[in-house]
Design a protein around this motif. Structure first.
Motif, short mmCIF file in Angstrom:
data_model
loop_
_atom_site.label_atom_id
_atom_site.label_comp_id
_atom_site.label_asym_id
_atom_site.label_seq_id
_atom_site.Cartn_x
_atom_site.Cartn_y
_atom_site.Cartn_z
N ILE A 80 -22.35 -50.21 5.80
CA ILE A 80 -21.31 -49.18 5.93
C ILE A 80 -21.89 -47.77 5.89
O ILE A 80 -21.59 -46.94 6.74
N CYS A 81 -22.71 -47.48 4.90
CA CYS A 81 -23.18 -46.10 4.68
C CYS A 81 -24.59 -45.82 5.18
O CYS A 81 -24.97 -44.65 5.27
N GLN A 82 -25.37 -46.82 5.47
CA GLN A 82 -26.76 -46.63 5.91
C GLN A 82 -27.48 -45.63 5.00
O GLN A 82 -27.85 -44.53 5.41
N SER A 83 -27.66 -46.02 3.77
CA SER A 83 -28.31 -45.17 2.77
C SER A 83 -29.72 -44.79 3.21
O SER A 83 -30.53 -45.65 3.55
N PRO A 84 -30.03 -43.48 3.18
CA PRO A 84 -31.39 -43.06 3.51
C PRO A 84 -32.44 -43.69 2.59
O PRO A 84 -33.56 -43.95 3.00
N GLY A 85 -32.06 -43.96 1.34
CA GLY A 85 -32.99 -44.59 0.40
C GLY A 85 -33.36 -46.00 0.81
O GLY A 85 -34.52 -46.42 0.67
N GLU A 86 -32.39 -46.74 1.34
CA GLU A 86 -32.67 -48.10 1.83
C GLU A 86 -33.62 -48.06 3.01
O GLU A 86 -34.55 -48.84 3.11
N ILE A 87 -33.36 -47.13 3.91
CA ILE A 87 -34.21 -46.99 5.11
C ILE A 87 -35.62 -46.55 4.70
O ILE A 87 -36.61 -47.09 5.18
N GLU A 88 -35.69 -45.58 3.78
CA GLU A 88 -36.99 -45.09 3.33
C GLU A 88 -37.83 -46.19 2.69
O GLU A 88 -39.03 -46.28 2.92
N TYR A 107 -41.68 -54.75 -5.22
CA TYR A 107 -41.75 -53.90 -4.03
C TYR A 107 -41.39 -52.45 -4.37
O TYR A 107 -42.10 -51.51 -4.00
N VAL A 108 -40.29 -52.28 -5.09
CA VAL A 108 -39.87 -50.92 -5.49
C VAL A 108 -40.90 -50.30 -6.43
O VAL A 108 -41.22 -49.12 -6.30
N ALA A 109 -41.43 -51.08 -7.35
CA ALA A 109 -42.43 -50.56 -8.29
C ALA A 109 -43.67 -50.05 -7.57
O ALA A 109 -44.26 -49.05 -7.96
N VAL A 110 -44.05 -50.73 -6.49
CA VAL A 110 -45.24 -50.34 -5.74
C VAL A 110 -44.97 -49.10 -4.88
O VAL A 110 -45.76 -48.16 -4.87
N PHE A 111 -43.84 -49.11 -4.16
CA PHE A 111 -43.61 -48.07 -3.16
C PHE A 111 -42.78 -46.88 -3.63
O PHE A 111 -42.92 -45.79 -3.07
N GLN A 112 -41.90 -47.07 -4.61
CA GLN A 112 -41.10 -45.95 -5.11
C GLN A 112 -40.87 -46.07 -6.61
O GLN A 112 -39.73 -46.19 -7.07
N PRO A 113 -41.92 -46.01 -7.40
CA PRO A 113 -41.77 -46.18 -8.85
C PRO A 113 -40.90 -45.11 -9.51
O PRO A 113 -40.36 -45.33 -10.59
N GLU A 114 -40.73 -43.97 -8.84
CA GLU A 114 -39.88 -42.92 -9.41
C GLU A 114 -38.42 -43.36 -9.54
O GLU A 114 -37.67 -42.79 -10.34
N LEU A 115 -38.02 -44.39 -8.81
CA LEU A 115 -36.65 -44.89 -8.93
C LEU A 115 -36.37 -45.48 -10.32
O LEU A 115 -35.22 -45.55 -10.74
N PRO A 141 -33.30 -49.79 -10.46
CA PRO A 141 -33.57 -51.16 -10.03
C PRO A 141 -34.03 -52.09 -11.16
O PRO A 141 -33.74 -53.29 -11.13
N LEU A 142 -34.73 -51.57 -12.15
CA LEU A 142 -35.18 -52.42 -13.25
C LEU A 142 -33.99 -52.97 -14.02
O LEU A 142 -33.89 -54.17 -14.26
N ILE A 143 -33.08 -52.08 -14.39
CA ILE A 143 -31.89 -52.49 -15.15
C ILE A 143 -31.04 -53.46 -14.32
O ILE A 143 -30.62 -54.51 -14.82
N LEU A 144 -30.81 -53.13 -13.06
CA LEU A 144 -29.99 -53.99 -12.20
C LEU A 144 -30.63 -55.36 -12.01
O LEU A 144 -29.99 -56.39 -12.23
N ASN A 145 -31.90 -55.39 -11.63
CA ASN A 145 -32.54 -56.68 -11.32
C ASN A 145 -32.73 -57.55 -12.55
O ASN A 145 -32.53 -58.76 -12.49
N VAL A 146 -33.10 -56.96 -13.68
CA VAL A 146 -33.25 -57.76 -14.90
C VAL A 146 -31.90 -58.35 -15.31
O VAL A 146 -31.82 -59.52 -15.71
N SER A 147 -30.84 -57.57 -15.19
CA SER A 147 -29.51 -58.08 -15.52
C SER A 147 -29.10 -59.22 -14.60
O SER A 147 -28.56 -60.24 -15.05
N LEU A 148 -29.38 -59.06 -13.30
CA LEU A 148 -29.03 -60.12 -12.35
C LEU A 148 -29.91 -61.35 -12.52
O LEU A 148 -29.44 -62.48 -12.31
N ILE A 149 -31.15 -61.16 -12.91
CA ILE A 149 -32.00 -62.31 -13.22
C ILE A 149 -31.44 -63.07 -14.41
O ILE A 149 -31.38 -64.31 -14.41
N GLY A 150 -30.98 -62.34 -15.42
CA GLY A 150 -30.34 -62.99 -16.58
C GLY A 150 -29.10 -63.77 -16.17
O GLY A 150 -28.91 -64.91 -16.61
#
Length: 134
Positions: free
Chosen positions: A32-40, A92-100, A107-116
């Motif tokens: 829907i929104c084509q986030s620039p962050g996703e594309i980047e 992938y995010v840790a390697v290419f955009q660790p500032e996130l 992404p750390l909070i989201l992914n760890v929660s979803l892994i749980g």
């Protein structure tokens, strides 16, 4: 509908949370929104901007389908696949955009929660399948 009734509330809650997360992440920032962050993030691998934009949309459709799979599958291994996918995306995010990782709701909070949640769903589904076999 019986599948939901007999598995409520733990497995159904985990399924709903996981499905919502994948469907939302596929629809809103990718389709829907084509986030620039996703594309980047994708442009680290795909160097052509237009191709990256198209691939983000197709990835969004894949995430929506995967969300529905998590909601309705009776296969416990799908939740292990989900854990693997979330771990790979996190790396992938840790390697290419660790500032996130410094942002709120990162992404750390989201992914760890979803892994749980995936571990909970996996365990509950295996218990339910074991009970059904007996």
């Amino acid at each position: 509908m019986n599948r939901f009734k007999e598995n409520f509330p733990v497995l159904v809650t985990a399924r709903l949370v996981l499905a919502f997360s994948w469907i939302y992440q596929g629809m809103v920032p990718k389709i829907i929104c084509q986030s620039p962050g996703e594309i980047e993030l994708l442009e680290h691998i795909v160097k052509v901007h237009e191709l990256a934009c198209t691939m983000v949309i197709w990835m969004g459709y894949g995430e929506v389908l995967f969300g529905f799979l998590l909601l309705f599958t009776s296969r416990s291994w799908v939740f292990l696949l989900n854990i693997l996918a979330l771990a790979v995306l996190l790396i992938y995010v840790a390697v290419f955009q660790p500032e996130l990782f410094t942002l709120p709701f990162n992404p750390l909070i989201l992914n760890v929660s979803l892994i749980g949640m995936s571990l909970i769903a996996y365990d509950e589904l295996r218990k339910n399948n074991y009970r059904a076999e007996r």
